[in-house]
Design a protein around this motif. Structure first.
Motif, short mmCIF file in Angstrom:
data_model
loop_
_atom_site.label_atom_id
_atom_site.label_comp_id
_atom_site.label_asym_id
_atom_site.label_seq_id
_atom_site.Cartn_x
_atom_site.Cartn_y
_atom_site.Cartn_z
N ASN A 2 -87.87 9.32 -97.90
CA ASN A 2 -89.32 9.25 -97.97
C ASN A 2 -89.90 8.08 -97.20
O ASN A 2 -91.10 7.91 -97.18
N ASN A 3 -89.05 7.26 -96.61
CA ASN A 3 -89.55 6.11 -95.88
C ASN A 3 -90.35 6.56 -94.66
O ASN A 3 -89.98 7.52 -93.99
N PRO A 4 -91.43 5.85 -94.34
CA PRO A 4 -92.10 6.09 -93.06
C PRO A 4 -91.13 5.79 -91.93
O PRO A 4 -90.22 4.96 -92.09
N ILE A 5 -91.32 6.45 -90.81
CA ILE A 5 -90.40 6.30 -89.66
C ILE A 5 -91.19 5.85 -88.44
O ILE A 5 -92.28 6.35 -88.18
N LEU A 6 -90.61 4.93 -87.69
CA LEU A 6 -91.16 4.51 -86.41
C LEU A 6 -90.19 4.99 -85.34
O LEU A 6 -89.00 4.64 -85.37
N ILE A 7 -90.66 5.84 -84.44
CA ILE A 7 -89.83 6.37 -83.34
C ILE A 7 -90.22 5.63 -82.07
O ILE A 7 -91.39 5.57 -81.71
N PHE A 8 -89.20 5.07 -81.40
CA PHE A 8 -89.46 4.27 -80.20
C PHE A 8 -88.61 4.77 -79.04
O PHE A 8 -87.61 5.47 -79.24
N ASP A 9 -88.99 4.42 -77.84
CA ASP A 9 -88.29 4.82 -76.61
C ASP A 9 -86.96 4.09 -76.55
O ASP A 9 -86.91 2.88 -76.31
N GLU A 39 -79.53 11.09 -81.95
CA GLU A 39 -79.52 12.48 -82.42
C GLU A 39 -80.64 12.73 -83.42
O GLU A 39 -81.34 13.73 -83.35
N LYS A 40 -80.83 11.81 -84.35
CA LYS A 40 -81.89 11.94 -85.35
C LYS A 40 -83.27 11.93 -84.67
O LYS A 40 -84.13 12.72 -85.02
N GLY A 41 -83.45 11.03 -83.72
CA GLY A 41 -84.71 10.96 -82.99
C GLY A 41 -85.00 12.25 -82.24
O GLY A 41 -86.12 12.78 -82.30
N LYS A 42 -84.00 12.77 -81.54
CA LYS A 42 -84.17 14.02 -80.80
C LYS A 42 -84.51 15.17 -81.73
O LYS A 42 -85.33 16.02 -81.41
N GLN A 43 -83.88 15.18 -82.91
CA GLN A 43 -84.13 16.22 -83.90
C GLN A 43 -85.59 16.17 -84.39
O GLN A 43 -86.27 17.19 -84.42
N ILE A 44 -86.06 14.98 -84.75
CA ILE A 44 -87.44 14.83 -85.23
C ILE A 44 -88.43 15.22 -84.13
O ILE A 44 -89.41 15.93 -84.38
N ILE A 45 -88.16 14.79 -82.91
CA ILE A 45 -89.04 15.10 -81.78
C ILE A 45 -89.11 16.60 -81.54
O ILE A 45 -90.20 17.17 -81.39
N ILE A 54 -93.38 11.33 -76.56
CA ILE A 54 -92.41 10.26 -76.76
C ILE A 54 -92.29 9.33 -75.55
O ILE A 54 -92.00 8.14 -75.72
N ASP A 55 -92.53 9.82 -74.37
CA ASP A 55 -92.44 8.94 -73.20
C ASP A 55 -93.68 8.06 -73.02
O ASP A 55 -93.67 7.13 -72.24
N LYS A 56 -94.72 8.36 -73.77
CA LYS A 56 -95.99 7.66 -73.60
C LYS A 56 -96.31 6.68 -74.71
O LYS A 56 -97.19 5.85 -74.56
N THR A 57 -95.64 6.80 -75.86
CA THR A 57 -96.09 6.04 -77.02
C THR A 57 -95.00 5.87 -78.07
O THR A 57 -94.04 6.61 -78.09
N VAL A 58 -95.23 4.90 -78.91
CA VAL A 58 -94.47 4.77 -80.14
C VAL A 58 -95.09 5.77 -81.11
O VAL A 58 -96.28 6.08 -81.03
N ILE A 59 -94.27 6.32 -81.98
CA ILE A 59 -94.75 7.31 -82.95
C ILE A 59 -94.41 6.81 -84.35
O ILE A 59 -93.28 6.37 -84.59
N VAL A 60 -95.36 6.88 -85.25
CA VAL A 60 -95.12 6.55 -86.65
C VAL A 60 -95.36 7.80 -87.46
O VAL A 60 -96.41 8.45 -87.34
N VAL A 62 -95.74 9.10 -91.26
CA VAL A 62 -95.97 8.75 -92.66
C VAL A 62 -96.13 10.07 -93.39
O VAL A 62 -97.11 10.79 -93.16
N GLY A 63 -95.17 10.40 -94.23
CA GLY A 63 -95.17 11.71 -94.87
C GLY A 63 -95.01 12.77 -93.80
O GLY A 63 -94.08 12.74 -93.01
N GLU A 64 -95.94 13.69 -93.75
CA GLU A 64 -95.91 14.75 -92.73
C GLU A 64 -96.87 14.46 -91.58
O GLU A 64 -97.02 15.27 -90.68
N ARG A 65 -97.52 13.31 -91.60
CA ARG A 65 -98.52 12.97 -90.60
C ARG A 65 -97.94 12.05 -89.53
O ARG A 65 -97.17 11.14 -89.84
N PHE A 66 -98.32 12.28 -88.28
CA PHE A 66 -97.85 11.47 -87.17
C PHE A 66 -99.02 10.68 -86.58
O PHE A 66 -100.12 11.19 -86.46
N PHE A 67 -98.72 9.44 -86.19
CA PHE A 67 -99.71 8.59 -85.55
C PHE A 67 -99.15 8.13 -84.21
O PHE A 67 -97.93 7.91 -84.09
N PHE A 68 -100.02 7.97 -83.22
CA PHE A 68 -99.62 7.63 -81.87
C PHE A 68 -100.37 6.40 -81.37
O PHE A 68 -101.45 6.08 -81.86
N LYS A 69 -99.81 5.75 -80.39
CA LYS A 69 -100.40 4.62 -79.68
C LYS A 69 -100.90 3.56 -80.66
O LYS A 69 -100.15 3.14 -81.54
#
Length: 129
Positions: A2-9, A39-45, A54-60, A62-69
């Motif tokens: 359930n932790n929020p996730i930060l996806i980075f390049d 592998e986990k990052g590719k799966q989520i993406i 993903i090439d343009k921004t960090v992605i957060v 939170v739950g089922e919602r995604f935030f960019f930039k």
């Protein structure tokens, strides 16, 4: 999980260093960090059709919602309760203006740091999926 996730390049040394810095700053252990090249990052993406982003921004996530930039940065800072001054700056600027500054940094990120990535300590490494 359930932790929020930060996806980075994962291919960017600057992004890796920022992720490491943010993982250290996340003292209450709210976030998990995922490289876009793992592998986990590719799966989520792939599951969320984020290939273009993903090439343009960090992605957060939170739950089922995604935030960019700038909004991704803002929600990271808000949830992790870190760097209140920067959180306030992002909050007071309109999103388009905050994203403008984010884009300047993003365009130049691979020029900013050109040396090797740090090796995270075990207590920080556990935050990375």
């Amino acid at each position: 999980m359930n932790n929020p996730i930060l996806i980075f390049d994962g291919d960017c040394i600057f992004c890796n260093r920022v992720a490491y810095f943010l993982a250290k700053a996340d003292k209450k252990d709210f976030f998990r960090f995922v490289s876009s090249t793992s592998e986990k990052g590719k799966q989520i993406i792939k599951e969320n059709n984020l290939q273009e982003m993903i090439d343009k921004t960090v992605i957060v996530r939170v739950g089922e919602r995604f935030f960019f930039k700038s909004q991704a940065v803002y929600y990271f800072l808000k949830i992790s309760k870190t760097f209140p001054f920067f959180r306030f700056l992002i909050w007071i600027f309109p999103t388009f203006l905050a994203d403008f500054f984010y884009d300047i940094i993003a365009r130049n990120r691979k020029k900013i740091i050109k040396n090797e990535c740090p090796i995270p300590k075990p207590e920080i490494r556990k935050k990375f999926l």
